[in-house]
Design a protein around this motif. Structure first.
Motif, PDB file in Angstrom:
ATOM      1  N   MET A   1      57.968  28.688  32.141  1.00  0.00           N
ATOM      2  CA  MET A   1      59.264  28.161  31.872  1.00  0.00           C
ATOM      3  C   MET A   1      58.998  26.570  31.436  1.00  0.00           C
ATOM      4  O   MET A   1      59.764  26.114  30.424  1.00  0.00           O
ATOM      5  N   THR A   2      58.200  25.609  32.120  1.00  0.00           N
ATOM      6  CA  THR A   2      58.244  24.481  31.951  1.00  0.00           C
ATOM      7  C   THR A   2      56.941  23.904  31.203  1.00  0.00           C
ATOM      8  O   THR A   2      56.784  22.562  30.745  1.00  0.00           O
ATOM      9  N   GLY A   3      55.674  24.924  31.356  1.00  0.00           N
ATOM     10  CA  GLY A   3      54.700  24.455  30.834  1.00  0.00           C
ATOM     11  C   GLY A   3      53.783  23.571  31.672  1.00  0.00           C
ATOM     12  O   GLY A   3      52.711  23.076  31.193  1.00  0.00           O
ATOM     13  N   GLN A   4      54.307  23.353  32.733  1.00  0.00           N
ATOM     14  CA  GLN A   4      53.395  22.315  33.964  1.00  0.00           C
ATOM     15  C   GLN A   4      52.299  23.424  34.429  1.00  0.00           C
ATOM     16  O   GLN A   4      52.560  24.320  34.658  1.00  0.00           O
ATOM     17  N   PRO A   5      51.382  22.660  34.978  1.00  0.00           N
ATOM     18  CA  PRO A   5      50.167  23.333  35.248  1.00  0.00           C
ATOM     19  C   PRO A   5      50.518  23.897  36.770  1.00  0.00           C
ATOM     20  O   PRO A   5      51.225  23.296  37.707  1.00  0.00           O
ATOM     21  N   ASP A   6      50.044  24.916  37.110  1.00  0.00           N
ATOM     22  CA  ASP A   6      50.080  25.580  38.558  1.00  0.00           C
ATOM     23  C   ASP A   6      48.639  25.877  39.040  1.00  0.00           C
ATOM     24  O   ASP A   6      47.843  26.115  38.226  1.00  0.00           O
ATOM     25  N   PHE A   7      48.435  25.507  40.203  1.00  0.00           N
ATOM     26  CA  PHE A   7      47.165  25.599  40.673  1.00  0.00           C
ATOM     27  C   PHE A   7      47.070  26.724  41.874  1.00  0.00           C
ATOM     28  O   PHE A   7      48.018  27.000  42.630  1.00  0.00           O
ATOM     29  N   ALA A   8      46.076  27.533  41.868  1.00  0.00           N
ATOM     30  CA  ALA A   8      45.661  28.400  42.933  1.00  0.00           C
ATOM     31  C   ALA A   8      44.511  28.531  43.592  1.00  0.00           C
ATOM     32  O   ALA A   8      43.372  28.094  42.876  1.00  0.00           O
ATOM     33  N   HIS A   9      44.525  28.922  44.625  1.00  0.00           N
ATOM     34  CA  HIS A   9      43.022  29.312  45.489  1.00  0.00           C
ATOM     35  C   HIS A   9      42.900  30.894  45.516  1.00  0.00           C
ATOM     36  O   HIS A   9      43.687  31.455  46.289  1.00  0.00           O
ATOM     37  N   ILE A  10      42.070  31.581  44.701  1.00  0.00           N
ATOM     38  CA  ILE A  10      41.882  32.814  44.509  1.00  0.00           C
ATOM     39  C   ILE A  10      40.864  33.376  45.106  1.00  0.00           C
ATOM     40  O   ILE A  10      39.874  32.930  45.104  1.00  0.00           O
ATOM     41  N   VAL A  11      41.086  34.623  45.873  1.00  0.00           N
ATOM     42  CA  VAL A  11      40.034  35.104  46.647  1.00  0.00           C
ATOM     43  C   VAL A  11      40.084  36.626  46.130  1.00  0.00           C
ATOM     44  O   VAL A  11      41.092  37.272  46.448  1.00  0.00           O
ATOM     45  N   ILE A  12      38.968  37.262  45.552  1.00  0.00           N
ATOM     46  CA  ILE A  12      38.911  38.550  45.182  1.00  0.00           C
ATOM     47  C   ILE A  12      37.807  39.147  46.234  1.00  0.00           C
ATOM     48  O   ILE A  12      36.644  38.842  46.064  1.00  0.00           O
ATOM     49  N   ASP A  13      38.145  40.257  46.583  1.00  0.00           N
ATOM     50  CA  ASP A  13      37.189  41.099  47.317  1.00  0.00           C
ATOM     51  C   ASP A  13      37.152  42.482  46.886  1.00  0.00           C
ATOM     52  O   ASP A  13      38.244  42.971  46.678  1.00  0.00           O
ATOM     53  N   TYR A  14      36.144  42.996  46.514  1.00  0.00           N
ATOM     54  CA  TYR A  14      36.032  44.396  46.224  1.00  0.00           C
ATOM     55  C   TYR A  14      34.674  45.101  46.853  1.00  0.00           C
ATOM     56  O   TYR A  14      33.580  44.457  47.139  1.00  0.00           O
ATOM     57  N   VAL A  15      34.714  46.505  46.745  1.00  0.00           N
ATOM     58  CA  VAL A  15      33.760  47.462  47.299  1.00  0.00           C
ATOM     59  C   VAL A  15      33.305  48.113  46.149  1.00  0.00           C
ATOM     60  O   VAL A  15      34.165  48.749  45.528  1.00  0.00           O
ATOM     61  N   PRO A  16      32.203  47.646  45.651  1.00  0.00           N
ATOM     62  CA  PRO A  16      31.712  48.287  44.182  1.00  0.00           C
ATOM     63  C   PRO A  16      31.399  49.780  44.132  1.00  0.00           C
ATOM     64  O   PRO A  16      30.976  50.254  45.347  1.00  0.00           O
ATOM     65  N   GLY A  17      31.601  50.242  43.092  1.00  0.00           N
ATOM     66  CA  GLY A  17      31.449  51.545  43.012  1.00  0.00           C
ATOM     67  C   GLY A  17      29.897  51.540  42.291  1.00  0.00           C
ATOM     68  O   GLY A  17      28.877  51.183  42.402  1.00  0.00           O
ATOM     69  N   GLU A  18      30.115  52.258  40.727  1.00  0.00           N
ATOM     70  CA  GLU A  18      28.906  52.162  40.029  1.00  0.00           C
ATOM     71  C   GLU A  18      28.628  51.010  39.165  1.00  0.00           C
ATOM     72  O   GLU A  18      27.694  50.850  38.617  1.00  0.00           O
ATOM     73  N   TRP A  19      29.608  50.009  39.174  1.00  0.00           N
ATOM     74  CA  TRP A  19      29.734  48.958  38.344  1.00  0.00           C
ATOM     75  C   TRP A  19      29.792  47.475  39.156  1.00  0.00           C
ATOM     76  O   TRP A  19      30.688  47.552  40.397  1.00  0.00           O
ATOM     77  N   LEU A  20      29.423  46.470  38.580  1.00  0.00           N
ATOM     78  CA  LEU A  20      29.594  45.188  39.292  1.00  0.00           C
ATOM     79  C   LEU A  20      29.988  44.554  38.130  1.00  0.00           C
ATOM     80  O   LEU A  20      29.674  44.512  36.704  1.00  0.00           O
ATOM     81  N   VAL A  21      31.126  43.371  38.346  1.00  0.00           N
ATOM     82  CA  VAL A  21      31.685  42.391  37.296  1.00  0.00           C
ATOM     83  C   VAL A  21      30.475  41.496  37.165  1.00  0.00           C
ATOM     84  O   VAL A  21      29.860  41.042  38.002  1.00  0.00           O
ATOM     85  N   GLU A  22      30.222  41.158  35.693  1.00  0.00           N
ATOM     86  CA  GLU A  22      29.279  40.174  35.410  1.00  0.00           C
ATOM     87  C   GLU A  22      30.133  38.830  35.685  1.00  0.00           C
ATOM     88  O   GLU A  22      31.072  38.610  35.310  1.00  0.00           O
ATOM     89  N   SER A  23      29.428  38.095  36.455  1.00  0.00           N
ATOM     90  CA  SER A  23      30.106  36.673  37.103  1.00  0.00           C
ATOM     91  C   SER A  23      30.482  35.560  35.835  1.00  0.00           C
ATOM     92  O   SER A  23      31.380  34.993  35.995  1.00  0.00           O
ATOM     93  N   LYS A  24      29.509  35.603  34.942  1.00  0.00           N
ATOM     94  CA  LYS A  24      29.984  34.594  33.794  1.00  0.00           C
ATOM     95  C   LYS A  24      31.348  35.102  33.103  1.00  0.00           C
ATOM     96  O   LYS A  24      32.118  34.316  32.743  1.00  0.00           O
ATOM     97  N   SER A  25      31.445  36.500  32.873  1.00  0.00           N
ATOM     98  CA  SER A  25      32.480  36.827  32.331  1.00  0.00           C
ATOM     99  C   SER A  25      33.926  36.845  33.295  1.00  0.00           C
ATOM    100  O   SER A  25      35.032  36.323  32.752  1.00  0.00           O
ATOM    101  N   LEU A  26      33.737  36.849  34.457  1.00  0.00           N
ATOM    102  CA  LEU A  26      34.866  36.567  35.162  1.00  0.00           C
ATOM    103  C   LEU A  26      35.153  35.267  35.256  1.00  0.00           C
ATOM    104  O   LEU A  26      36.234  35.013  35.084  1.00  0.00           O
ATOM    105  N   LYS A  27      33.981  34.411  35.201  1.00  0.00           N
ATOM    106  CA  LYS A  27      34.559  32.796  35.199  1.00  0.00           C
ATOM    107  C   LYS A  27      35.224  32.560  33.823  1.00  0.00           C
ATOM    108  O   LYS A  27      36.465  31.898  33.952  1.00  0.00           O
ATOM    109  N   LEU A  28      34.893  33.044  32.801  1.00  0.00           N
ATOM    110  CA  LEU A  28      35.660  32.981  31.415  1.00  0.00           C
ATOM    111  C   LEU A  28      36.991  33.605  31.433  1.00  0.00           C
ATOM    112  O   LEU A  28      37.748  32.803  30.962  1.00  0.00           O
TER     113      LEU A  28
END
Length: 154
Positions: A54-81
């Motif tokens: 609505m305002t275009g002002q920045p919002d900030f968060a501390h995000i925590v993602i936990d997962y139990v992998p199956g056959e795949w892992l997320v590649e961390s550089k792609s997650l960062k991007l």
């Protein structure tokens, strides 16, 4: 110990431009060499930024993602991007938080995933968003996300 197969990755080890939107961002995965072993992988992004739609002002968060992998892992550089791609993206806190989790679930098909998005106050009200795919697997050691609820200066 087997080496992780990184063939087919387009961003790891390359000079990669930051995506301009979450929809444009490419999330990549690698085979989980420990598939069949139940463990938790945690990613913490304490400086996540997006824009108020609505305002275009920045919002900030501390995000925590936990997962139990199956056959795949997320590649961390792609997650960062991917997370960086929200920096100039306007969306409500809930939309950003759930979108991140659902994109990861669609990519990885994990045994279980949860996100805790602890948004810093705007207008005097912090908004925390929590989402998970279901109950955690039985017997899973799941540490607390370690982010206290907002208390202000009190």
């Amino acid at each position: 110990m087997s080496k992780t197969d990184v063939s087919g990755l387009t961003q790891l080890g390359a000079n990669t431009q930051a995506p301009t939107s979450p929809e444009e961002a490419v999330l990549e995965r690698v085979p989980n060499s420990n598939a069949g072993t139940q463990y938790v992988t945690r990613f913490t992004a304490p400086e996540f930024t997006s824009l108020c739609p609505m305002t275009g002002q920045p919002d900030f968060a501390h995000i925590v993602i936990d997962y139990v992998p199956g056959e795949w892992l997320v590649e961390s550089k792609s997650l960062k991007l991917f997370l960086f791609s929200f920096r100039n993206h306007g969306a409500f806190h809930e939309d950003c938080s759930v979108y991140i989790a659902k994109r990861l679930v669609a990519l990885l098909d994990p045994e279980w995933l949860r996100i805790g998005a602890y948004w810093y106050p705007r207008g005097g009200i912090p908004i925390d968003v929590f989402w998970q795919t279901g109950a955690p697997p039985e017997g899973l050691w799941l540490p607390d996300q370690g982010v206290p609820t907002y208390r202000g200066r009190g």
